[in-house]
Motif scaffolding. Structure first.
Motif, PDB file in Angstrom:
ATOM      1  N   PHE A  28      -8.948  -0.186   8.159  1.00 21.17           N
ATOM      2  CA  PHE A  28      -7.822  -0.643   7.340  1.00 21.17           C
ATOM      3  C   PHE A  28      -8.176  -0.686   5.851  1.00 21.17           C
ATOM      4  CE2 PHE A  28      -6.544  -2.758  11.440  1.00 21.17           C
ATOM      5  CZ  PHE A  28      -5.504  -1.871  11.700  1.00 21.17           C
ATOM      6  N   ALA A  29      -9.395  -1.086   5.530  1.00 23.95           N
ATOM      7  CA  ALA A  29      -9.806  -1.087   4.121  1.00 23.95           C
ATOM      8  C   ALA A  29      -9.912   0.337   3.599  1.00 23.95           C
ATOM      9  CB  ALA A  29     -11.138  -1.818   3.958  1.00 23.95           C
ATOM     10  N   GLY A  30     -10.300   1.277   4.446  1.00 20.45           N
ATOM     11  CA  GLY A  30     -10.354   2.672   4.034  1.00 20.45           C
ATOM     12  C   GLY A  30      -8.974   3.218   3.713  1.00 20.45           C
ATOM     13  N   ILE A  31      -7.991   2.856   4.541  1.00 15.37           N
ATOM     14  CA  ILE A  31      -6.609   3.260   4.255  1.00 15.37           C
ATOM     15  C   ILE A  31      -6.151   2.651   2.933  1.00 15.37           C
ATOM     16  CG2 ILE A  31      -4.221   3.025   5.021  1.00 15.37           C
ATOM     17  CD1 ILE A  31      -5.258   3.321   7.882  1.00 15.37           C
ATOM     18  N   ARG A  32      -6.515   1.390   2.716  1.00 14.49           N
ATOM     19  CA  ARG A  32      -6.156   0.718   1.452  1.00 14.49           C
ATOM     20  C   ARG A  32      -6.782   1.440   0.261  1.00 14.49           C
ATOM     21  NH1 ARG A  32      -8.904  -3.157  -1.580  1.00 14.49           N
ATOM     22  NH2 ARG A  32      -7.524  -4.318  -2.944  1.00 14.49           N
ATOM     23  N   HIS A  33      -8.053   1.819   0.385  1.00 16.05           N
ATOM     24  CA  HIS A  33      -8.715   2.517  -0.714  1.00 16.05           C
ATOM     25  C   HIS A  33      -8.095   3.891  -0.957  1.00 16.05           C
ATOM     26  CE1 HIS A  33     -11.838  -0.260  -1.846  1.00 16.05           C
ATOM     27  NE2 HIS A  33     -12.118  -0.473  -0.579  1.00 16.05           N
ATOM     28  N   LEU A  34      -7.703   4.574   0.103  1.00 13.93           N
ATOM     29  CA  LEU A  34      -7.030   5.867  -0.074  1.00 13.93           C
ATOM     30  C   LEU A  34      -5.699   5.687  -0.797  1.00 13.93           C
ATOM     31  CD1 LEU A  34      -7.709   7.639   3.331  1.00 13.93           C
ATOM     32  CD2 LEU A  34      -8.627   8.239   1.086  1.00 13.93           C
ATOM     33  N   ALA A  35      -4.971   4.629  -0.438  1.00 16.57           N
ATOM     34  CA  ALA A  35      -3.703   4.356  -1.121  1.00 16.57           C
ATOM     35  C   ALA A  35      -3.943   4.028  -2.593  1.00 16.57           C
ATOM     36  CB  ALA A  35      -2.968   3.218  -0.434  1.00 16.57           C
ATOM     37  N   MET A  36      -5.031   3.352  -2.888  1.00 12.95           N
ATOM     38  CA  MET A  36      -5.351   3.057  -4.288  1.00 12.95           C
ATOM     39  C   MET A  36      -5.728   4.330  -5.037  1.00 12.95           C
ATOM     40  SD  MET A  36      -7.419  -0.531  -3.750  1.00 12.95           S
ATOM     41  CE  MET A  36      -8.357  -0.361  -5.212  1.00 12.95           C
ATOM     42  N   ASP A  37      -6.352   5.269  -4.351  1.00  9.52           N
ATOM     43  CA  ASP A  37      -6.729   6.531  -5.001  1.00  9.52           C
ATOM     44  C   ASP A  37      -5.519   7.353  -5.430  1.00  9.52           C
ATOM     45  OD1 ASP A  37      -9.399   6.002  -4.840  1.00  9.52           O
ATOM     46  OD2 ASP A  37      -9.746   7.187  -3.029  1.00  9.52           O
ATOM     47  N   VAL A  38      -4.414   7.211  -4.718  1.00  9.02           N
ATOM     48  CA  VAL A  38      -3.208   7.954  -5.108  1.00  9.02           C
ATOM     49  C   VAL A  38      -2.264   7.067  -5.916  1.00  9.02           C
ATOM     50  CG1 VAL A  38      -3.338   9.633  -3.251  1.00  9.02           C
ATOM     51  CG2 VAL A  38      -2.083   7.517  -2.888  1.00  9.02           C
ATOM     52  N   HIS A  39      -2.785   5.961  -6.429  1.00  6.10           N
ATOM     53  CA  HIS A  39      -2.091   5.065  -7.360  1.00  6.10           C
ATOM     54  C   HIS A  39      -0.855   4.396  -6.749  1.00  6.10           C
ATOM     55  CE1 HIS A  39      -4.745   6.469 -10.465  1.00  6.10           C
ATOM     56  NE2 HIS A  39      -4.454   7.715 -10.140  1.00  6.10           N
ATOM     57  N   TRP A  40      -0.930   4.023  -5.483  1.00  7.16           N
ATOM     58  CA  TRP A  40       0.172   3.272  -4.877  1.00  7.16           C
ATOM     59  C   TRP A  40       0.082   1.792  -5.201  1.00  7.16           C
ATOM     60  CZ3 TRP A  40       0.795   5.520   0.723  1.00  7.16           C
ATOM     61  CH2 TRP A  40       1.401   6.777   0.617  1.00  7.16           C
ATOM     62  N   MET A  41      -1.116   1.319  -5.509  1.00  3.02           N
ATOM     63  CA  MET A  41      -1.293  -0.096  -5.823  1.00  3.02           C
ATOM     64  C   MET A  41      -1.939  -0.210  -7.186  1.00  3.02           C
ATOM     65  SD  MET A  41      -2.665  -1.398  -2.217  1.00  3.02           S
ATOM     66  CE  MET A  41      -3.358   0.172  -1.766  1.00  3.02           C
ATOM     67  N   THR A  42      -1.132  -0.234  -8.202  1.00  2.00           N
ATOM     68  CA  THR A  42      -1.686  -0.250  -9.553  1.00  2.00           C
ATOM     69  C   THR A  42      -1.701  -1.640 -10.164  1.00  2.00           C
ATOM     70  OG1 THR A  42       0.500   0.343 -10.370  1.00  2.00           O
ATOM     71  CG2 THR A  42      -1.069   2.136 -10.023  1.00  2.00           C
ATOM     72  N   THR A  43      -1.033  -2.600  -9.556  1.00  2.00           N
ATOM     73  CA  THR A  43      -1.018  -3.947 -10.121  1.00  2.00           C
ATOM     74  C   THR A  43      -1.977  -4.848  -9.362  1.00  2.00           C
ATOM     75  OG1 THR A  43       0.777  -4.739  -8.712  1.00  2.00           O
ATOM     76  CG2 THR A  43       1.399  -3.662 -10.785  1.00  2.00           C
ATOM     77  N   LEU A  44      -2.419  -5.872 -10.034  1.00  2.00           N
ATOM     78  CA  LEU A  44      -3.336  -6.824  -9.429  1.00  2.00           C
ATOM     79  C   LEU A  44      -2.669  -7.572  -8.277  1.00  2.00           C
ATOM     80  CD1 LEU A  44      -6.131  -8.119  -9.551  1.00  2.00           C
ATOM     81  CD2 LEU A  44      -5.215  -9.743 -11.207  1.00  2.00           C
ATOM     82  N   MET A  45      -1.393  -7.877  -8.424  1.00  2.00           N
ATOM     83  CA  MET A  45      -0.673  -8.596  -7.375  1.00  2.00           C
ATOM     84  C   MET A  45      -0.621  -7.775  -6.081  1.00  2.00           C
ATOM     85  SD  MET A  45       3.127 -10.272  -7.508  1.00  2.00           S
ATOM     86  CE  MET A  45       4.000  -8.734  -7.354  1.00  2.00           C
ATOM     87  N   LYS A  46      -0.338  -6.477  -6.203  1.00  2.00           N
ATOM     88  CA  LYS A  46      -0.301  -5.612  -5.022  1.00  2.00           C
ATOM     89  C   LYS A  46      -1.681  -5.468  -4.401  1.00  2.00           C
ATOM     90  CE  LYS A  46       3.608  -2.779  -6.452  1.00  2.00           C
ATOM     91  NZ  LYS A  46       4.021  -1.422  -6.887  1.00  2.00           N
TER      92      LYS A  46
END
Length: 141
Positions: free
Chosen positions: A98-116
Motif C-alpha cells: 500500500f505504501a508503494g502504491i502511495r509513492h507511485l501516486a506521489m510520483d505522478v503528482h496526485w498528492m501535492t499538498t501536505l494535507m493529502k
C-alpha cells in the motif's frame, strides 16, 4: 560584553550559511510526522521482505520435493509461533504494497499538498492493519 564575544567567536567557526542549531540526540523524544513514519516503514518492510525471501524459497523448494516434506512444512506452518511470525510478515507485505502504491501516486503528482499526503499516510496504515486482520481471521478461524 564577554557574552557577545563568545557568540562572535562561535559564528566565526561556522561555515558561511551554516547556523548553530540545538541538537537533540535523544531519539525517544523525537516525534516524526506520519509521512516520515510511513516512508521509513516502507523502506524497513522492503528490507525485511527482501531478507526473508531466501527462507521462503527454501521452504517452497522443500515442500515441492516430496509428499512427506510437504506434510513437514504444513506441520511447521501450523505452529502458533510461526503463525504469529507469518502475520508480522504479512503486515510487512501489506504495508509495503500500500505504501508503494502511495509513492507511485506521489510520483505522478496526485498528492501535492501536505494535507493529502497526511491523509494517504493514515490510509496506508489503516489498510495494512485491516488486511492483516482479515488474514489473521482467515488463519486462526
Amino acid at each position: 560584553m564577554q557574552n557577545n564575544q563568545q557568540k562572535n567567536t562561535q559564528k566565526a567557526r561556522l561555515r558561511p550559511g551554516q547556523m548553530s542549531r540545538p541538537k537533540n540526540l535523544n531519539l525517544l523524544t523525537i516525534r516524526l510526522p506520519i509521512n516520515a513514519l510511513v516512508s521509513i516503514l516502507h523502506r524497513a518492510t522492503g528490507c525485511v521482505l527482501f531478507l526473508i525471501l531466501p527462507i521462503i524459497l527454501l521452504l517452497l523448494q522443500f515442500s515441492l520435493s516430496s509428499a512427506q516434506h510437504y506434510e513437514t512444512v504444513i506441520a511447521i506452518l501450523h505452529s502458533p509461533f510461526i503463525k504469529i511470525m507469518l502475520l508480522g510478515l504479512a503486515w510487512a507485505f501489506f504495508h509495503h504494497f500500500f505504501a508503494g502504491i502511495r509513492h507511485l501516486a506521489m510520483d505522478v503528482h496526485w498528492m501535492t499538498t501536505l494535507m493529502k499526503a497526511r491523509y494517504t499516510s493514515k490510509v496506508v496504515l489503516v489498510l495494512g492493519a485491516l488486511a492483516t486482520l482479515v488474514l489473521a481471521l482467515k488463519i486462526w478461524i
